[in-house]
Design a protein around this motif. Structure first.
Motif, mmCIF file in Angstrom:
data_model
loop_
_atom_site.group_PDB
_atom_site.id
_atom_site.type_symbol
_atom_site.label_atom_id
_atom_site.label_comp_id
_atom_site.label_asym_id
_atom_site.label_seq_id
_atom_site.Cartn_x
_atom_site.Cartn_y
_atom_site.Cartn_z
ATOM 1 N N VAL A 184 3.118 3.597 9.685
ATOM 2 C CA VAL A 184 3.141 4.856 8.805
ATOM 3 C C VAL A 184 4.701 5.288 8.276
ATOM 4 O O VAL A 184 5.725 4.525 9.518
ATOM 5 N N LEU A 185 4.902 5.837 7.263
ATOM 6 C CA LEU A 185 6.034 5.710 7.175
ATOM 7 C C LEU A 185 6.054 7.621 7.442
ATOM 8 O O LEU A 185 5.599 8.082 7.141
ATOM 9 N N LEU A 186 7.444 7.880 8.081
ATOM 10 C CA LEU A 186 7.490 9.373 8.368
ATOM 11 C C LEU A 186 8.717 10.127 7.979
ATOM 12 O O LEU A 186 9.683 9.409 8.425
ATOM 13 N N LEU A 187 8.482 10.741 6.726
ATOM 14 C CA LEU A 187 10.270 11.575 6.709
ATOM 15 C C LEU A 187 10.292 13.347 7.301
ATOM 16 O O LEU A 187 9.049 13.769 6.811
ATOM 17 N N PRO A 188 10.365 12.978 8.006
ATOM 18 C CA PRO A 188 10.867 14.320 8.941
ATOM 19 C C PRO A 188 10.775 15.618 7.565
ATOM 20 O O PRO A 188 11.612 15.561 7.166
ATOM 21 N N HIS A 193 0.394 7.281 1.667
ATOM 22 C CA HIS A 193 0.737 7.911 0.328
ATOM 23 C C HIS A 193 2.421 7.627 0.346
ATOM 24 O O HIS A 193 3.359 7.314 1.653
ATOM 25 N N GLY A 194 3.188 7.440 -1.397
ATOM 26 C CA GLY A 194 4.455 6.567 -1.263
ATOM 27 C C GLY A 194 5.952 7.711 -0.344
ATOM 28 O O GLY A 194 7.028 6.306 0.322
ATOM 29 N N ASP A 195 5.450 8.587 0.144
ATOM 30 C CA ASP A 195 6.550 9.115 0.343
ATOM 31 C C ASP A 195 5.465 9.727 1.939
ATOM 32 O O ASP A 195 6.885 10.509 2.528
ATOM 33 N N GLY A 196 5.342 9.270 2.010
ATOM 34 C CA GLY A 196 4.843 9.743 3.970
ATOM 35 C C GLY A 196 3.856 10.320 4.235
ATOM 36 O O GLY A 196 3.177 10.478 3.265
ATOM 37 N N PHE A 251 15.980 -5.070 6.309
ATOM 38 C CA PHE A 251 16.228 -4.436 5.295
ATOM 39 C C PHE A 251 14.804 -4.530 3.837
ATOM 40 O O PHE A 251 14.219 -5.577 4.645
ATOM 41 N N HIS A 252 15.506 -2.663 3.042
ATOM 42 C CA HIS A 252 13.929 -3.476 2.646
ATOM 43 C C HIS A 252 14.705 -2.976 1.389
ATOM 44 O O HIS A 252 15.385 -2.449 0.687
ATOM 45 N N ALA A 253 14.064 -3.754 -0.270
ATOM 46 C CA ALA A 253 14.724 -3.811 -0.946
ATOM 47 C C ALA A 253 14.256 -3.191 -2.254
ATOM 48 O O ALA A 253 13.218 -2.908 -2.027
ATOM 49 N N HIS A 254 14.824 -2.753 -3.003
ATOM 50 C CA HIS A 254 14.123 -2.911 -4.701
ATOM 51 C C HIS A 254 14.879 -3.706 -6.026
ATOM 52 O O HIS A 254 15.857 -3.908 -5.461
ATOM 53 N N ASN A 255 13.963 -3.989 -6.258
ATOM 54 C CA ASN A 255 14.237 -4.516 -7.526
ATOM 55 C C ASN A 255 14.815 -4.625 -8.739
ATOM 56 O O ASN A 255 15.222 -5.520 -9.997
ATOM 57 N N GLY A 288 13.672 2.448 12.911
ATOM 58 C CA GLY A 288 14.724 3.887 11.700
ATOM 59 C C GLY A 288 15.130 3.268 10.840
ATOM 60 O O GLY A 288 14.959 1.954 10.106
ATOM 61 N N PHE A 289 14.940 4.517 9.769
ATOM 62 C CA PHE A 289 14.867 3.634 8.429
ATOM 63 C C PHE A 289 15.899 4.588 7.221
ATOM 64 O O PHE A 289 16.005 5.904 7.698
ATOM 65 N N LEU A 290 16.777 4.007 7.190
ATOM 66 C CA LEU A 290 17.830 4.676 6.292
ATOM 67 C C LEU A 290 18.047 4.846 4.812
ATOM 68 O O LEU A 290 18.587 4.079 4.039
ATOM 69 N N MET A 291 17.725 5.755 4.374
ATOM 70 C CA MET A 291 17.059 5.507 2.807
ATOM 71 C C MET A 291 18.456 5.311 1.802
ATOM 72 O O MET A 291 19.622 6.034 2.408
ATOM 73 N N MET A 292 18.097 5.140 1.009
ATOM 74 C CA MET A 292 20.086 5.347 -0.222
ATOM 75 C C MET A 292 20.717 4.696 0.457
ATOM 76 O O MET A 292 22.252 5.377 0.165
ATOM 77 N N LEU A 312 1.188 -1.410 -0.111
ATOM 78 C CA LEU A 312 0.219 0.177 0.148
ATOM 79 C C LEU A 312 1.374 1.640 0.214
ATOM 80 O O LEU A 312 0.792 2.434 -0.409
ATOM 81 N N ARG A 313 1.839 1.129 0.176
ATOM 82 C CA ARG A 313 3.250 2.458 0.737
ATOM 83 C C ARG A 313 3.640 2.294 -0.259
ATOM 84 O O ARG A 313 3.873 3.506 -1.456
ATOM 85 N N ASP A 314 4.721 1.604 -0.662
ATOM 86 C CA ASP A 314 5.990 1.457 -1.471
ATOM 87 C C ASP A 314 5.179 1.657 -3.159
ATOM 88 O O ASP A 314 5.061 1.875 -4.054
ATOM 89 N N MET A 333 2.515 2.744 -3.771
ATOM 90 C CA MET A 333 1.513 3.848 -4.000
ATOM 91 C C MET A 333 2.601 4.608 -4.890
ATOM 92 O O MET A 333 1.825 5.355 -6.190
ATOM 93 N N HIS A 334 3.839 4.489 -5.528
ATOM 94 C CA HIS A 334 4.466 5.412 -5.809
ATOM 95 C C HIS A 334 4.381 4.796 -7.257
ATOM 96 O O HIS A 334 4.347 5.106 -8.430
ATOM 97 N N ALA A 335 3.550 3.789 -7.012
ATOM 98 C CA ALA A 335 3.937 2.642 -8.959
ATOM 99 C C ALA A 335 2.163 2.744 -9.116
ATOM 100 O O ALA A 335 2.291 3.113 -9.980
HETATM 101 C C1 LIG Z 1 10.506 8.553 -0.958
HETATM 102 C C2 LIG Z 1 9.983 7.664 0.292
HETATM 103 C C3 LIG Z 1 11.056 6.574 -0.185
HETATM 104 O O1 LIG Z 1 9.909 5.591 -0.849
HETATM 105 C C4 LIG Z 1 10.663 5.300 0.956
HETATM 106 C C5 LIG Z 1 11.632 4.142 0.232
HETATM 107 O O2 LIG Z 1 9.903 3.093 0.858
HETATM 108 C C6 LIG Z 1 12.833 4.230 0.187
HETATM 109 O O3 LIG Z 1 13.844 4.423 0.778
HETATM 110 O O4 LIG Z 1 12.985 2.631 -0.396
#
Ligand SMILES: CC[C@H](O)CC(=O)C(=O)O
Ligand SMILES: [Mn+2]
Length: 337
Positions: free
Chosen positions: A83-87, A47-50, A193-197, A134-138, A12-14, A16-18
Motif C-alpha cells: 500500500v502507498l501512504l502519503l502522511p 487509490h492512486g494517491d494512496g 526507482f519509480h519511473a514515469h514515461n 521510503g518514497f521520495l516523490m518529485m 493497480l495503484r498508479d 488508478m490515476h489513469a
Molecule cells: C500522489 C501519489 C503519487 O501518484 C505517487 C507516485 O506514484 C509518484 O509520485 O509518482
C-alpha cells in the motif's frame, strides 16, 4: 547480473490515476491474478494517491479502500501486497487497517524535500512488521545531494528501501544515474526507482537505476499509470532479459496481460501525447494530467498553458485545486487580449 531485481508492480495503484480511480473489484481481481501468475514480486493496490486518497480533492474511487486491498490480497498466491501512504492523506490508522487486511509492504511517500513527515509512518510500518519503504516523490526537484540528505532522514527512521521517484517523468538518464549512484555510495538501505514515461525514458531510466545499484524497480502493465504512464512492465522485462538482468517475471505472460486485458480497460490511452509530454518537459506531477485536461475543456484554454504555469509555481501533490484557479486566470487573460 546475478542479483535478482525485485519488481514492484503499480498497475493497480498508479494505474488508478489513469482510470480516475474507477477500477472495479472484478477488474482488480483479474489484473491481480494475471500479475501474480506472471511472477511480479509486489503488487501495490490503493487509490492512486494512496490510503485515504478517495476524496473530492483527489477524486473518489469506485470501490472502497477495504475492497481494493481485500480483493488484491484474496487474489494473490505469491506476490506481496503493498500500500502507498502519503502522511497527511493517509494516517497510521489507515495503515493498521491495511495491514489487518493483509498488506505486507508499505511505501511511505513524501515530497522530495519533506522526508521529516515520514518518521511516524515509517516507524509504524516497521512496528507492524511490514516491509517498509521510503518514497521520495518529485525527485527532479531536489539536487542529488539534497535528495540524499532527505533519504538519510528516512534511513534514520528505519526505512529498509528508499526510492528515487520520478513523479513527473522529468529526470534524464544522467539525472537518474547521479541520484541512484549517490544513494548507493551513501546509504545502507536497499534502493528503488519509480519511473514515469513522459519523456519516453521510463524503461531506459529504470535500467540506468539498476546499473547504478537499484534493487527494486516499479513497472505496470502497458505502462498503466499517471501521465504517460510508468515503465511498461512487458517492455522493461524484455530489455532486462536481453541484458541478462535477473528477475522473476515471465515475459509472455505480461505481454499477453498488457495486450489482452490492460489496454482494453484503458479509458484514455496511456501514451506520450502533447499533454503527457508537457508533464515531463515542465516537471509537473503526472497525476495532474487528467485534471489539466478537464480544466482546459471546461474553461476553453490550452491545457499545456495550465501545465506551464503550474510548473513555474512548483506545485506539489495535494495542490490539484490550483489547476482550476489557473484555468480561470488564463481564460480571463484570453478574454482581455
Ligand atoms: C500522489 C501519489 C503519487 O501518484 C505517487 C507516485 O506514484 C509518484 O509520485 O509518482
Ligand atoms: Mn507514480
Amino acid at each position: 547480473m546475478t542479483k535478482k531485481i525485485i519488481i514492484n508492480d503499480v498497475t493497480l495503484r498508479d494505474g488508478m490515476h489513469a482510470i480516475s480511480h474507477q477500477y472495479s473489484v472484478e477488474q482488480i481481481a483479474e489484473l491481480t491474478q494475471l500479475l501474480d501468475d506472471s511472477g511480479v514480486d509486489i503488487i501495490e493496490a490503493t487509490h492512486g494517491d494512496g490510503l485515504g486518497g478517495s476524496s473530492l480533492q483527489f477524486g473518489l474511487s469506485k470501490e472502497s479502500e477495504d475492497d481494493i486491498i481485500r480483493t488484491t490480497v484474496e487474489n494473490v498466491k505469491n506476490a506481496k501486497v503493498a500500500v502507498l501512504l502519503l502522511p497527511g492523506v493517509g494516517t497510521i490508522d489507515h495503515l493498521k487497517n491495511a495491514h489487518n487486511l493483509g498488506a505486507k509492504v508499505v511505501r511511505v511517500a513524501t515530497h522530495c524535500t519533506e522526508a521529516d513527515v515520514s518518521e511516524q509512518h515509517i516507524k509504524a510500518g516497521l512496528s507492524l512488521g511490514m516491509d517498509t519503504v521510503g518514497f521520495l516523490m518529485m525527485s527532479h526537484r531536489a539536487t542529488p545531494e539534497n535528495l540524499l540528505e532527505q533519504a538519510k532522514k528516512m534511513e534514520s527512521y528505519g526505512a529498509e528501501t528508499i526510492y528515487v521517484v520520478d513523479s513527473a517523468g522529468a529526470l534524464s538518464m544522467d539525472d537518474v544515474r547521479q541520484r541512484v549512484s549517490l544513494f548507493k555510495e551513501n546509504l545502507s538501505t536497499k534502493i528503488g526507482f519509480h519511473a514515469h514515461n513522459n519523456l519516453s525514458l521510463g524503461v531506459a531510466n529504470s535500467i540506468v537505476a539498476i546499473q547504478e545499484g537499484a534493487d527494486r524497480v516499479d513497472a505496470s502493465l502497458a505502462g498503466m499509470g499517471a501521465g504517460a504512464g510508468n515503465a511498461a512492465l512487458e517492455q522493461l522485462v524484455a530489455v532486462m532479459n536481453k541484458m541478462e538482468i535477473s528477475h522473476n517475471v515471465d515475459l509472455f505472460k505480461v505481454m499477453d496481460a498488457a495486450e489482452n486485458v490492460m489496454k482494453p480497460m484503458m479509458v484514455r490511452p496511456v501514451q506520450i501525447d502533447r499533454l503527457s509530454l508537457m508533464l515531463g518537459y515542465t516537471g509537473v506531477y503526472s497525476s495532474f494530467l487528467l485534471f489539466a485536461e478537464r480544466a482546459g475543456k471546461e474553461y476553453g484554454v490550452d491545457p499545456r498553458e495550465i501545465l506551464m504555469r503550474i510548473g513555474k509555481m512548483n506545485a506539489v501533490g495535494g495542490q490539484e485545486d490550483w489547476i482550476i484557479g489557473i484555468a480561470q486566470e488564463l481564460a480571463k487573460e484570453n478574454q482581455m487580449t
